[in-house]
Design a protein around this motif. Structure first.
Motif, PDB file in Angstrom:
ATOM      1  N   VAL A 142      -1.620   2.616   2.087  1.00 18.85           N
ATOM      2  CA  VAL A 142      -2.143   3.657   1.289  1.00 18.85           C
ATOM      3  C   VAL A 142      -2.493   5.128   2.158  1.00 18.85           C
ATOM      4  CG1 VAL A 142      -3.955   4.701  -0.386  1.00 18.85           C
ATOM      5  CG2 VAL A 142      -2.943   2.460  -0.624  1.00 18.85           C
TER       6      VAL A 142
ATOM      7  N   LEU B  92      -0.466   8.752   2.051  1.00 27.44           N
ATOM      8  CA  LEU B  92      -0.919   9.707   1.510  1.00 27.44           C
ATOM      9  C   LEU B  92      -0.864  10.881   2.695  1.00 27.44           C
ATOM     10  CD1 LEU B  92      -4.204   8.434   0.182  1.00 27.44           C
ATOM     11  CD2 LEU B  92      -2.279   9.424  -0.935  1.00 27.44           C
TER      12      LEU B  92
ATOM     13  N   THR C   6       1.969   9.547  -5.858  1.00 25.40           N
ATOM     14  CA  THR C   6       1.847  10.949  -5.259  1.00 25.40           C
ATOM     15  C   THR C   6       3.216  11.388  -5.539  1.00 25.40           C
ATOM     16  OG1 THR C   6       2.262   9.969  -3.161  1.00 25.40           O
ATOM     17  CG2 THR C   6      -0.092  10.179  -3.655  1.00 25.40           C
TER      18      THR C   6
ATOM     19  N   GLY D 254       0.785  -1.132   0.000  1.00 22.44           N
ATOM     20  CA  GLY D 254       0.075   0.099   0.061  1.00 22.44           C
ATOM     21  C   GLY D 254       0.736   1.319   0.138  1.00 22.44           C
TER      22      GLY D 254
ATOM     23  N   ALA E  75       0.689   4.142  -3.102  1.00 17.77           N
ATOM     24  CA  ALA E  75       0.651   5.294  -3.118  1.00 17.77           C
ATOM     25  C   ALA E  75       1.754   6.133  -3.426  1.00 17.77           C
ATOM     26  CB  ALA E  75       0.166   5.841  -1.628  1.00 17.77           C
TER      27      ALA E  75
ATOM     28  N   ASP F 123       2.816  12.348   2.454  1.00 13.37           N
ATOM     29  CA  ASP F 123       2.844  12.960   1.229  1.00 13.37           C
ATOM     30  C   ASP F 123       2.226  14.483   1.528  1.00 13.37           C
ATOM     31  OD1 ASP F 123       3.463  13.295  -1.676  1.00 13.37           O
ATOM     32  OD2 ASP F 123       1.331  13.867  -1.662  1.00 13.37           O
TER      33      ASP F 123
END
Length: 284
Positions: free
Chosen positions: A272, A276, A67, A59, A63, A279
């Motif tokens: 994920v 996220l 990203t 995961g 991502a 990020d």
């Protein structure tokens, strides 16, 4: 969170993208060593726990591929033109697919056979150790698996080009790769132990091979994009495509073989979410 971590990194390391890539490679290698060494204290992790951890790693990588590599490659480094980055994605996946036909991946070696759908498996699906020593073959397989990870970190810092405003994004990618290296290092160590290799010696060996492979690849990725700037979107796409290939061809199938598909999927979703958050927190 962003400014504090970025300022600390810049204060300690500076803004030279090549040095940043080198330090990033050392950090992810160290996290791989940590994961491999967990087998010294967590002597018998369950298959359920390993599948959950590998799902989480998948995961994070999934991502991060979008990203930190694909989307910036398209929007920031090729003026919104998706072609260079997508060409890189295709080349990265093709490279891993073709290399699969030459060097079987780690779990092929540990089980003694290749999957029937492997690239160019030939008539004999068993690993031919008479042509190449098993240890050398194992090292080559691990090297192949770590190519996209080290390269992605170097490309990330090379893309930042020493700009503190962009280093946050490279740091989030570095942390993502490092985090997923922990369960990956543990899983490979456990698989090798189950195949009969020594627990303590293999944990050390796993950390060493990670350092040998990922550190120069991180520097190489930074050098490539700093030296030849037009290659940047292709390089970002290549690293992302190779990572996506590893996720789909190796990690997810590996976590869906022992009856723990649901928990592995939940682990992937957690990975994920974590990536996220990283990020946004580090690159916003």
């Amino acid at each position: 969170m962003q400014s504090g971590l970025v300022e600390l990194f810049v204060d300690l390391v500076g803004t030279d993208p090549l040095i940043n890539g080198l330090v990033g490679g050392v950090i992810i290698a160290t996290m791989n060593l940590f994961g491999a060494s967990l087998v010294l204290v967590w002597r018998d992790p369950s298959e359920r726990a390993l599948d959950t951890a590998l799902g989480f790693a998948a995961g994070v990588m999934l991502a991060a591929a979008f990203t930190s590599l694909i989307i910036p490659g398209i929007e920031e480094y090729s003026g919104g033109n998706p072609i260079p980055t997508l060409v890189g994605v295709a080349l990265g996946a093709l490279f891993l697919d073709r290399a699969d036909g030459l060097v079987p991946h780690a779990h092929y070696l540990l089980t003694g056979s290749r999957r029937t759908d492997a690239a160019n498996p030939g008539q004999d699906l068993s690993v031919d150790e008479s042509k190449l020593a098993g240890v050398i073959l194992f090292i080559l397989a691990i090297t192949l698996h770590n190519v996209p990870e080290g390269l992605a970190v170097g490309v990330g810092f090379g893309a930042a080009a020493g700009d503190p405003a962009q280093i946050g994004g490279a740091l989030s990618l570095m942390l993502a790769i490092g985090i997923q290296n922990i369960p990956e290092g543990l899983a490979v160590s456990v698989a090798a132990i189950n195949a009969g290799l020594d627990r303590r010696l293999y944990a050390v060996f796993s950390g060493i091979r990670s350092g040998v492979v990922e550190i120069p690849l991180a520097v190489l990725g930074a050098v490539a994009v700093v030296t030849v700037e037009p290659l940047l979107p292709y390089a970002m796409g290549f690293a992302a495509g190779a990572m996506l290939f590893v996720i789909s061809d190796e990690i997810i199938p590996e976590t869906h073989q022992r009856g723990y598909e649901r928990i592995a999927t939940l682990g992937l979703m957690a990975g994920v979410i974590v990536m996220l958050y990283l990020d946004i927190a580090l690159a916003a």
